[in-house]
Design a protein around this motif. Structure first.
Motif, PDB file in Angstrom:
ATOM      1  N   UNK A 113      -7.785   0.056   6.685  1.00  0.00           N
ATOM      2  CA  UNK A 113      -6.515  -0.057   5.970  1.00  0.00           C
ATOM      3  C   UNK A 113      -5.769  -1.319   6.386  1.00  0.00           C
ATOM      4  N   UNK A 114      -5.705  -1.552   7.694  1.00  0.00           N
ATOM      5  CA  UNK A 114      -4.912  -2.682   8.168  1.00  0.00           C
ATOM      6  C   UNK A 114      -5.626  -4.017   7.986  1.00  0.00           C
ATOM      7  N   UNK A 115      -6.950  -3.976   7.898  1.00  0.00           N
ATOM      8  CA  UNK A 115      -7.650  -5.201   7.516  1.00  0.00           C
ATOM      9  C   UNK A 115      -7.265  -5.583   6.095  1.00  0.00           C
ATOM     10  N   UNK A 116      -7.163  -4.557   5.220  1.00  0.00           N
ATOM     11  CA  UNK A 116      -6.703  -4.805   3.867  1.00  0.00           C
ATOM     12  C   UNK A 116      -5.290  -5.340   3.837  1.00  0.00           C
ATOM     13  N   UNK A 117      -4.433  -4.819   4.725  1.00  0.00           N
ATOM     14  CA  UNK A 117      -3.059  -5.301   4.768  1.00  0.00           C
ATOM     15  C   UNK A 117      -2.987  -6.743   5.267  1.00  0.00           C
ATOM     16  N   UNK A 118      -3.845  -7.090   6.215  1.00  0.00           N
ATOM     17  CA  UNK A 118      -3.867  -8.475   6.710  1.00  0.00           C
ATOM     18  C   UNK A 118      -4.305  -9.419   5.590  1.00  0.00           C
ATOM     19  N   UNK A 119      -5.387  -9.010   4.874  1.00  0.00           N
ATOM     20  CA  UNK A 119      -5.847  -9.837   3.755  1.00  0.00           C
ATOM     21  C   UNK A 119      -4.780  -9.899   2.666  1.00  0.00           C
ATOM     22  N   UNK A 120      -4.101  -8.770   2.436  1.00  0.00           N
ATOM     23  CA  UNK A 120      -3.046  -8.742   1.430  1.00  0.00           C
ATOM     24  C   UNK A 120      -1.894  -9.662   1.828  1.00  0.00           C
ATOM     25  N   UNK A 121      -1.592  -9.692   3.133  1.00  0.00           N
ATOM     26  CA  UNK A 121      -0.519 -10.571   3.602  1.00  0.00           C
ATOM     27  C   UNK A 121      -0.882 -12.027   3.380  1.00  0.00           C
ATOM     28  N   UNK A 122      -2.161 -12.346   3.567  1.00  0.00           N
ATOM     29  CA  UNK A 122      -2.594 -13.734   3.311  1.00  0.00           C
ATOM     30  C   UNK A 122      -2.443 -14.072   1.828  1.00  0.00           C
ATOM     31  N   UNK A 123      -2.821 -13.112   0.976  1.00  0.00           N
ATOM     32  CA  UNK A 123      -2.667 -13.343  -0.465  1.00  0.00           C
ATOM     33  C   UNK A 123      -1.197 -13.476  -0.830  1.00  0.00           C
ATOM     34  N   UNK A 162     -10.140 -16.008  -5.025  1.00  0.00           N
ATOM     35  CA  UNK A 162     -11.211 -15.841  -4.036  1.00  0.00           C
ATOM     36  C   UNK A 162     -10.869 -14.715  -3.044  1.00  0.00           C
ATOM     37  N   UNK A 163      -9.604 -14.697  -2.580  1.00  0.00           N
ATOM     38  CA  UNK A 163      -9.173 -13.643  -1.650  1.00  0.00           C
ATOM     39  C   UNK A 163      -9.235 -12.261  -2.309  1.00  0.00           C
ATOM     40  N   UNK A 182     -11.414  -8.994  -1.232  1.00  0.00           N
ATOM     41  CA  UNK A 182     -10.864  -7.644  -1.070  1.00  0.00           C
ATOM     42  C   UNK A 182     -11.732  -6.621  -1.796  1.00  0.00           C
ATOM     43  N   UNK A 183     -12.126  -6.954  -3.036  1.00  0.00           N
ATOM     44  CA  UNK A 183     -12.935  -6.017  -3.815  1.00  0.00           C
ATOM     45  C   UNK A 183     -14.306  -5.802  -3.182  1.00  0.00           C
ATOM     46  N   UNK A 190      -5.448  -3.688  -1.972  1.00  0.00           N
ATOM     47  CA  UNK A 190      -4.391  -4.695  -1.932  1.00  0.00           C
ATOM     48  C   UNK A 190      -3.043  -3.993  -1.821  1.00  0.00           C
ATOM     49  N   UNK A 191      -2.197  -4.442  -0.877  1.00  0.00           N
ATOM     50  CA  UNK A 191      -0.879  -3.854  -0.661  1.00  0.00           C
ATOM     51  C   UNK A 191       0.181  -4.813  -1.167  1.00  0.00           C
ATOM     52  N   UNK A 192       1.084  -4.297  -1.990  1.00  0.00           N
ATOM     53  CA  UNK A 192       2.184  -5.105  -2.487  1.00  0.00           C
ATOM     54  C   UNK A 192       3.178  -5.356  -1.364  1.00  0.00           C
ATOM     55  N   UNK A 193       4.047  -6.342  -1.604  1.00  0.00           N
ATOM     56  CA  UNK A 193       5.050  -6.684  -0.601  1.00  0.00           C
ATOM     57  C   UNK A 193       6.007  -5.524  -0.389  1.00  0.00           C
ATOM     58  N   UNK A 194       6.442  -5.358   0.843  1.00  0.00           N
ATOM     59  CA  UNK A 194       7.518  -4.417   1.186  1.00  0.00           C
ATOM     60  C   UNK A 194       8.428  -5.142   2.145  1.00  0.00           C
TER      61      UNK A 194
END
Length: 417
Positions: free
Chosen positions: A163-173, A203-204, A208-209, A215-219
């Motif tokens: 989950x948090x790897x996804x959040x890290x990648x999402x933060x980069x995006x 690419x990012x 993720x896919x 992908x996590x939206x901004x909060x």
């Protein structure tokens, strides 16, 4: 008085003795088999293994194991394994068998790490078999629960890492999107940097896919509100990992399941951490990685010689002698009751006896003068008759006693087979 009525005392004492022997033979014999288990928690002098305690301790597990072993499903499994229900003909008899097993099986925690298991039965081999199987179930379930707790912790931490790897990648995006939005203020879509940023974002997203990450939206959270949350995360992870204070332990025991508390805190408190805050997510990710490694070390530790050890100090044996009944004591009690009954009967006979004991008593009662007293004349023949009568009385007493004991033994053997 007792000398004159000695045969009453002798006969009743003999009857009490025979009844005591018969009762000692007829009472069902009870055998007890027991075993003692020494449980040694995993220890190591290696400093890398200090404060590693993903699984619960034996003291915490014993209460649960006792209830589990004496539970319906466990006892049914024990009955089927030993084929104890071969003579059971109805559901009611089967339920009585389960309840009797629950009553006769004893699990005691003598000290912090010494456990006594015992079982009483009318069959010594059955007693040994039950204790052996209960011991096996006890050790198997302890090892299973211990390994399951560690495996569950590893599985959950791996899920959270995903989950948090996804959040890290999402933060980069999210960071790339911020840069793109800023650039689009005074640039068009044809700008080289805009095209480059869009290519990086695509690419990012593809990464993720492929990694099956969400992908996590901004909060939007400020750093002031994020820092206390990180502290709560660290505290919760420490409590789940094993570094618990006494207060934390009491709290976990009251709630019933530490892992549920772990999940509730993470899911309720951490899902709102903003995906774009790379530092926060990376801190959580690094902490989870540390805990994952700790859990895996604990798992390897449990399967090694440094893990929890179960040593059977006193293996279950088939008892050679029953613990009940105490036949000599039963015989002595029977003899004592016979003597007591004989003494009571003699006293009662004396109280109810209205015969004259001497001349003065007869003269006082009749109120007439007595001319004289003629004593009983004992001849050789009469004395021989008395002795012969006493011999036959003893013979018939002994014969009746032996016959009674032999008959009771025969009945006991018939009932046994």
């Amino acid at each position: 008085m007792f000398f004159r009525r000695k045969w009453t005392l002798i006969i009743l004492a003999f009857i009490g003795l025979i009844l005591g022997i018969c009762l000692g033979i007829m009472l069902p014999k009870v055998y007890k088999s027991n075993t003692t288990i020494l449980v040694q928690e995993g220890k190591s002098d290696n400093p890398l293994f200090s404060n590693i305690a993903i699984a619960t301790t034996i003291t915490q597990r014993t209460q649960e194991i006792r209830e589990t072993i004496l539970g319906w499903d466990s006892l049914v499994k024990l009955i089927k394994r030993l084929n104890l229900d071969q003579h059971v003909k109805s559901s009611l008899e089967f339920e009585d068998l389960v309840l009797k097993l629950r009553k006769d099986i004893t699990i005691d925690l003598r000290e912090a790490n010494i456990i006594d298991l015992s079982y009483v039965s009318d069959d010594p081999l059955k007693a040994q078999a039950v204790v052996q199987n209960v011991t096996d179930i006890f050790i198997e379930r302890n090892v299973t629960i211990q390994n399951k707790e560690t495996s569950d912790a590893i599985k959950f931490i791996e899920e959270q890492l995903h989950v948090y790897l996804g959040k890290i990648k999402s933060a980069e995006i999210a960071d790339l999107k911020d840069k793109l939005n800023t650039l689009l203020i005074d640039s068009t879509e044809e700008h080289p940097m805009v095209k480059e940023l869009r290519a990086q974002i695509n690419q990012k997203m593809e990464e993720l896919k492929k990694a099956n990450l969400q992908y996590s939206e901004d909060a939007k959270l400020s750093s002031d509100s994020t820092n206390p949350m990180i502290d709560q995360i660290q505290k919760t992870l420490d409590s789940i990992g094993g570094n618990k204070t006494a207060a934390d332990t009491a709290k976990d025991e009251a709630s019933g399941d530490a892992k549920d508390l772990y999940k509730v805190v993470l899911l309720d408190k951490l899902d709102s951490v903003m995906a774009r805050d790379v530092n926060v997510n990376e801190t959580i990710y690094d902490t989870l990685l540390q805990r994952l490694e700790t859990a895996k070390i604990t798992q390897r530790l449990q399967s090694s010689q440094e893990g929890t050890k179960y040593t059977i100090i006193d293996p279950p044996r088939a008892p050679l002698a029953p613990i009940a009944p105490n036949v000599p004591l039963v015989i002595v009690i029977g003899l004592f009751l016979g003597i007591a009954a004989g003494g009571a009967l003699i006293l009662m006979s004396e109280l109810l006896d209205r015969s004259f004991l001497d001349v003065q008593e007869a003269s006082a009662f009749l109120g007439v003068p007595l001319l004289g007293v003629i004593s009983k004349i004992n001849t050789v023949e009469s004395l021989c008759e008395v002795k012969e009568k006493n011999k036959w009385t003893l013979f018939w007493m002994l014969s009746a006693g032996i016959f009674t004991v032999a008959f009771i033994i025969m009945i006991r053997q018939l009932i046994k087979h």
